[in-house]
Write a protein that holds these residues in place. Sequence first.
Motif, PDB file in Angstrom:
ATOM      1  N   VAL A 296      81.083  -6.334 170.312  1.00 23.24           N
ATOM      2  CA  VAL A 296      81.441  -5.724 171.598  1.00 23.24           C
ATOM      3  C   VAL A 296      82.553  -6.525 172.266  1.00 23.24           C
ATOM      4  O   VAL A 296      83.580  -5.969 172.689  1.00 23.24           O
ATOM      5  N   VAL A 297      82.360  -7.847 172.337  1.00 23.90           N
ATOM      6  CA  VAL A 297      83.358  -8.707 172.995  1.00 23.90           C
ATOM      7  C   VAL A 297      84.715  -8.566 172.310  1.00 23.90           C
ATOM      8  O   VAL A 297      85.745  -8.361 172.955  1.00 23.90           O
ATOM      9  N   GLU A 298      84.685  -8.610 170.981  1.00 23.69           N
ATOM     10  CA  GLU A 298      85.917  -8.529 170.188  1.00 23.69           C
ATOM     11  C   GLU A 298      86.676  -7.229 170.465  1.00 23.69           C
ATOM     12  O   GLU A 298      87.877  -7.237 170.734  1.00 23.69           O
ATOM     13  N   SER A 299      85.940  -6.097 170.404  1.00 18.82           N
ATOM     14  CA  SER A 299      86.646  -4.820 170.524  1.00 18.82           C
ATOM     15  C   SER A 299      87.079  -4.554 171.962  1.00 18.82           C
ATOM     16  O   SER A 299      88.115  -3.942 172.188  1.00 18.82           O
ATOM     17  N   VAL A 300      86.277  -5.039 172.951  1.00 18.15           N
ATOM     18  CA  VAL A 300      86.695  -4.872 174.344  1.00 18.15           C
ATOM     19  C   VAL A 300      87.964  -5.681 174.596  1.00 18.15           C
ATOM     20  O   VAL A 300      88.918  -5.192 175.207  1.00 18.15           O
ATOM     21  N   ARG A 301      87.995  -6.886 174.074  1.00 20.60           N
ATOM     22  CA  ARG A 301      89.178  -7.729 174.246  1.00 20.60           C
ATOM     23  C   ARG A 301      90.409  -7.065 173.611  1.00 20.60           C
ATOM     24  O   ARG A 301      91.478  -7.020 174.197  1.00 20.60           O
ATOM     25  N   PHE A 302      90.179  -6.483 172.438  1.00 19.26           N
ATOM     26  CA  PHE A 302      91.269  -5.810 171.726  1.00 19.26           C
ATOM     27  C   PHE A 302      91.806  -4.633 172.536  1.00 19.26           C
ATOM     28  O   PHE A 302      93.005  -4.461 172.700  1.00 19.26           O
ATOM     29  N   MET A 303      90.855  -3.832 173.081  1.00 21.50           N
ATOM     30  CA  MET A 303      91.265  -2.650 173.838  1.00 21.50           C
ATOM     31  C   MET A 303      91.996  -3.051 175.112  1.00 21.50           C
ATOM     32  O   MET A 303      92.987  -2.429 175.499  1.00 21.50           O
ATOM     33  N   LEU A 304      91.497  -4.092 175.801  1.00 19.23           N
ATOM     34  CA  LEU A 304      92.143  -4.581 177.021  1.00 19.23           C
ATOM     35  C   LEU A 304      93.553  -5.066 176.714  1.00 19.23           C
ATOM     36  O   LEU A 304      94.494  -4.760 177.435  1.00 19.23           O
ATOM     37  N   ALA A 305      93.698  -5.779 175.623  1.00 27.34           N
ATOM     38  CA  ALA A 305      94.989  -6.313 175.229  1.00 27.34           C
ATOM     39  C   ALA A 305      95.974  -5.179 174.978  1.00 27.34           C
ATOM     40  O   ALA A 305      97.131  -5.224 175.386  1.00 27.34           O
ATOM     41  N   GLN A 306      95.492  -4.111 174.330  1.00 27.05           N
ATOM     42  CA  GLN A 306      96.374  -2.969 174.046  1.00 27.05           C
ATOM     43  C   GLN A 306      96.799  -2.288 175.326  1.00 27.05           C
ATOM     44  O   GLN A 306      97.945  -1.896 175.496  1.00 27.05           O
ATOM     45  N   ARG A 307      95.825  -2.127 176.261  1.00 29.81           N
ATOM     46  CA  ARG A 307      96.115  -1.446 177.515  1.00 29.81           C
ATOM     47  C   ARG A 307      97.141  -2.244 178.317  1.00 29.81           C
ATOM     48  O   ARG A 307      98.039  -1.693 178.921  1.00 29.81           O
TER      49      ARG A 307
ATOM     50  N   ALA B  98      99.425  -3.849 177.251  1.00 30.87           N
ATOM     51  CA  ALA B  98     100.677  -3.845 176.483  1.00 30.87           C
ATOM     52  C   ALA B  98     101.095  -5.223 175.994  1.00 30.87           C
ATOM     53  O   ALA B  98     102.174  -5.383 175.464  1.00 30.87           O
ATOM     54  N   THR B  99     100.230  -6.219 176.212  1.00 31.45           N
ATOM     55  CA  THR B  99     100.548  -7.521 175.629  1.00 31.45           C
ATOM     56  C   THR B  99     100.071  -7.502 174.187  1.00 31.45           C
ATOM     57  O   THR B  99      98.970  -7.037 173.902  1.00 31.45           O
ATOM     58  N   PRO B 100     100.868  -7.940 173.283  1.00 26.86           N
ATOM     59  CA  PRO B 100     100.428  -7.915 171.884  1.00 26.86           C
ATOM     60  C   PRO B 100      99.168  -8.758 171.725  1.00 26.86           C
ATOM     61  O   PRO B 100      99.078  -9.831 172.323  1.00 26.86           O
ATOM     62  N   PRO B 101      98.190  -8.221 171.028  1.00 28.83           N
ATOM     63  CA  PRO B 101      96.954  -8.979 170.858  1.00 28.83           C
ATOM     64  C   PRO B 101      97.256 -10.368 170.328  1.00 28.83           C
ATOM     65  O   PRO B 101      97.992 -10.531 169.354  1.00 28.83           O
ATOM     66  N   GLU B 102      96.703 -11.313 171.048  1.00 31.79           N
ATOM     67  CA  GLU B 102      96.918 -12.715 170.704  1.00 31.79           C
ATOM     68  C   GLU B 102      96.665 -12.966 169.221  1.00 31.79           C
ATOM     69  O   GLU B 102      95.569 -12.712 168.733  1.00 31.79           O
ATOM     70  N   PRO B 103      97.661 -13.391 168.501  1.00 29.74           N
ATOM     71  CA  PRO B 103      97.397 -13.657 167.078  1.00 29.74           C
ATOM     72  C   PRO B 103      96.398 -14.785 166.953  1.00 29.74           C
ATOM     73  O   PRO B 103      96.696 -15.929 167.280  1.00 29.74           O
ATOM     74  N   ARG B 104      95.200 -14.409 166.551  1.00 33.15           N
ATOM     75  CA  ARG B 104      94.140 -15.413 166.549  1.00 33.15           C
ATOM     76  C   ARG B 104      94.503 -16.538 165.588  1.00 33.15           C
ATOM     77  O   ARG B 104      94.782 -16.309 164.408  1.00 33.15           O
ATOM     78  N   LYS B 105      94.531 -17.722 166.164  1.00 31.85           N
ATOM     79  CA  LYS B 105      94.893 -18.877 165.350  1.00 31.85           C
ATOM     80  C   LYS B 105      93.733 -19.164 164.398  1.00 31.85           C
ATOM     81  O   LYS B 105      92.781 -19.847 164.746  1.00 31.85           O
ATOM     82  N   LEU B 106      93.802 -18.553 163.232  1.00 25.44           N
ATOM     83  CA  LEU B 106      92.748 -18.782 162.252  1.00 25.44           C
ATOM     84  C   LEU B 106      92.962 -20.163 161.659  1.00 25.44           C
ATOM     85  O   LEU B 106      94.000 -20.432 161.070  1.00 25.44           O
ATOM     86  N   ARG B 107      91.963 -20.973 161.856  1.00 27.62           N
ATOM     87  CA  ARG B 107      92.143 -22.371 161.473  1.00 27.62           C
ATOM     88  C   ARG B 107      92.106 -22.560 159.959  1.00 27.62           C
ATOM     89  O   ARG B 107      91.654 -23.578 159.470  1.00 27.62           O
ATOM     90  N   GLN B 108      92.520 -21.540 159.257  1.00 25.28           N
ATOM     91  CA  GLN B 108      92.671 -21.613 157.794  1.00 25.28           C
ATOM     92  C   GLN B 108      91.394 -22.027 157.046  1.00 25.28           C
ATOM     93  O   GLN B 108      91.347 -22.001 155.837  1.00 25.28           O
ATOM     94  N   HIS B 109      90.358 -22.366 157.789  1.00 27.41           N
ATOM     95  CA  HIS B 109      89.080 -22.759 157.189  1.00 27.41           C
ATOM     96  C   HIS B 109      89.289 -23.733 156.034  1.00 27.41           C
ATOM     97  O   HIS B 109      88.881 -23.509 154.924  1.00 27.41           O
ATOM     98  N   SER B 110      89.980 -24.799 156.372  1.00 24.75           N
ATOM     99  CA  SER B 110      90.371 -25.765 155.337  1.00 24.75           C
ATOM    100  C   SER B 110      89.171 -26.294 154.557  1.00 24.75           C
ATOM    101  O   SER B 110      89.271 -26.573 153.371  1.00 24.75           O
ATOM    102  N   TRP B 111      88.025 -26.388 155.248  1.00 23.10           N
ATOM    103  CA  TRP B 111      86.854 -26.923 154.538  1.00 23.10           C
ATOM    104  C   TRP B 111      86.446 -26.006 153.396  1.00 23.10           C
ATOM    105  O   TRP B 111      85.983 -26.452 152.367  1.00 23.10           O
ATOM    106  N   ILE B 112      86.658 -24.685 153.575  1.00 25.01           N
ATOM    107  CA  ILE B 112      86.320 -23.763 152.495  1.00 25.01           C
ATOM    108  C   ILE B 112      87.283 -23.951 151.324  1.00 25.01           C
ATOM    109  O   ILE B 112      86.900 -23.939 150.165  1.00 25.01           O
TER     110      ILE B 112
END
Lengths: 260, 310
Positions: free
Chosen positions: B130-141, B143-157
């Motif tokens: 819910v949080v994820e999709s609400v944030r996405f919809m708000l970001a679209q509304r 008109a700011t490009p959805p923040e490119p989530r800084k995926l920490r590359q999961h280096s440990w994996i």
Amino acid sequence: MRALQAAIVLAGAILACIPAARAETLVVATSTGTVNIASNFSGTDITVFGSIERDRATVSRASEYQIAVQVFGPGETVVTRRKQRGFGVWVNRDSRTYVDVPSFYAALTTGTIDQIGPPETLRRFQVGLEHLILPERSTGSPDDPAPGDPDFRAGFLRLKLHAGLYRELPGAVTFLSPTLFRATIPLPANVPVGQFRIQVGLFQEGVSLAQHTSAVVVSKTGFEQFMFDLAFTRPLLYGLGTVVLALLTGWFAGIIFRRD
Amino acid sequence: MQLYLPIAELPVNMFMIFGMGAAVGFLSGLFGVGGGFLLTPLLVFSGIQPAVAVATVTSQIVASSASGALAYWRRKSIDWKLALFLLAGGVVGTVFGVLVFRLLRTIGQLDVVIGLCYVVFLGGIGMLMVVESVRFMLAQRGATPPEPRKLRQHSWIHGLPFKVRFQRSRLYISAIPILALGVFIGFLGTLLGIGGGFIMVPALIYLLKVPTTVVIGTSLVQILGTMAVATVLQAYSNQSVDAVLALILMVGGVIGAQFGAQVGSRLRGEQLRALLGLLILAVGVRFAVDLVITPQEPFSLAPLVSGAAP
């Protein structure tokens, strides 16, 4: 000497017979000896007919006869658990195990249960839920409630009553004539499977005059029995069969609803 | 029409069960999830013993994931090698799941553990979605490009040993997290009578970076295999799979799923995700309420299950 012994035994036997010959006897017939559970089973009735036989020697008594028809389902061992709050969540805590208690019980009487006789008589013949014997076994844990805990007994009976598996039906035995009576035992849809004992008791002035016991077998038939047997005797085959059935259903649906 | 169930040992209304299967199937087609997390509670609510409900839904999931997997197979969007690795873990998890299921049933704590797991996993995942999709919809509304989530590359994996190459997914990663994920989903799915797709799909996307084109097909194959093994094990060790009940649910489910999929193709992705999140959250909250409020009847009856191993 031997002749004398024989004579004493014979005399004793005759003496023993006299009260029996003078008392009433019960002749009982049930509408069926077996109840079959098929796929459309949604409960059924068993009718019990009975006749009070008297011979000339029977002393005529002033007060009315009381009949108790009791049905005991096959024995089962049930764990009764009580929930208690722990860390804010309701969790099963203490428990009591009732051993070999009837899975089904019904008490049908002519009048009320109290009219049958004094508590001693009711207890002896287990007439009524209050007088049903529920043998217990402890799990050995010190947290367990003391044997015979009234709360647990009441909880157990309440749940059985709620499930329709324990019943008291006062007034359900009706006299068709002064000596002929009938009782209809309702078996619910969730009736357990196995041998049922039907115990008919004739009481007068709080005293048991005669008891009669017969049996009715409740069993699944045909497809239901086949599936049940398969699940318990060939569980691996049953499991694999279910998976194949599921795969076929899924595959079949995929073909029927193919959209491309 | 009343139908007597041979294992559950009670009659049910056939159309009601069929309707339940169809309704859950519709939602599963709509959202692309298995729907076990809805079906199991519904069956328990309609009077079927939890043990029978969990085991029977397991076999129903086999049918629904089979028809789904078939569709993805035709589109060739399954990474078979990845599915096989997940499945290997899944089988191990399933064996543990059946053992724990039996143990909990013996000591009388199955219901509360199932309840707690539903609260934790459904509540948690539902909330996240819910949080994820609400944030996405708000970001679209906005008109700011959805923040490119800084995926920490999961280096440990990526630092883990036993690396395996998965050509279809263009991945070169360690087998350990894949097997672990398989074990976890297999265990949880067997214990709770759910497929676990709603945990598997996000895990594959966010943790293992599997391309979205193959995620659903691959996860369906894993669920199909795990649940098939779980069905056999449940039937073998607990005798609690009701094949008659399962068949009605399967037929209802696969029909419902077709209609759900048609409606789903007309809705937008983030809307679907928000709705699914709300639905999952609602089920989780329902279980939480049941655990916390004072029960009307504190007592419960259960047949004695011998503690002996199968």
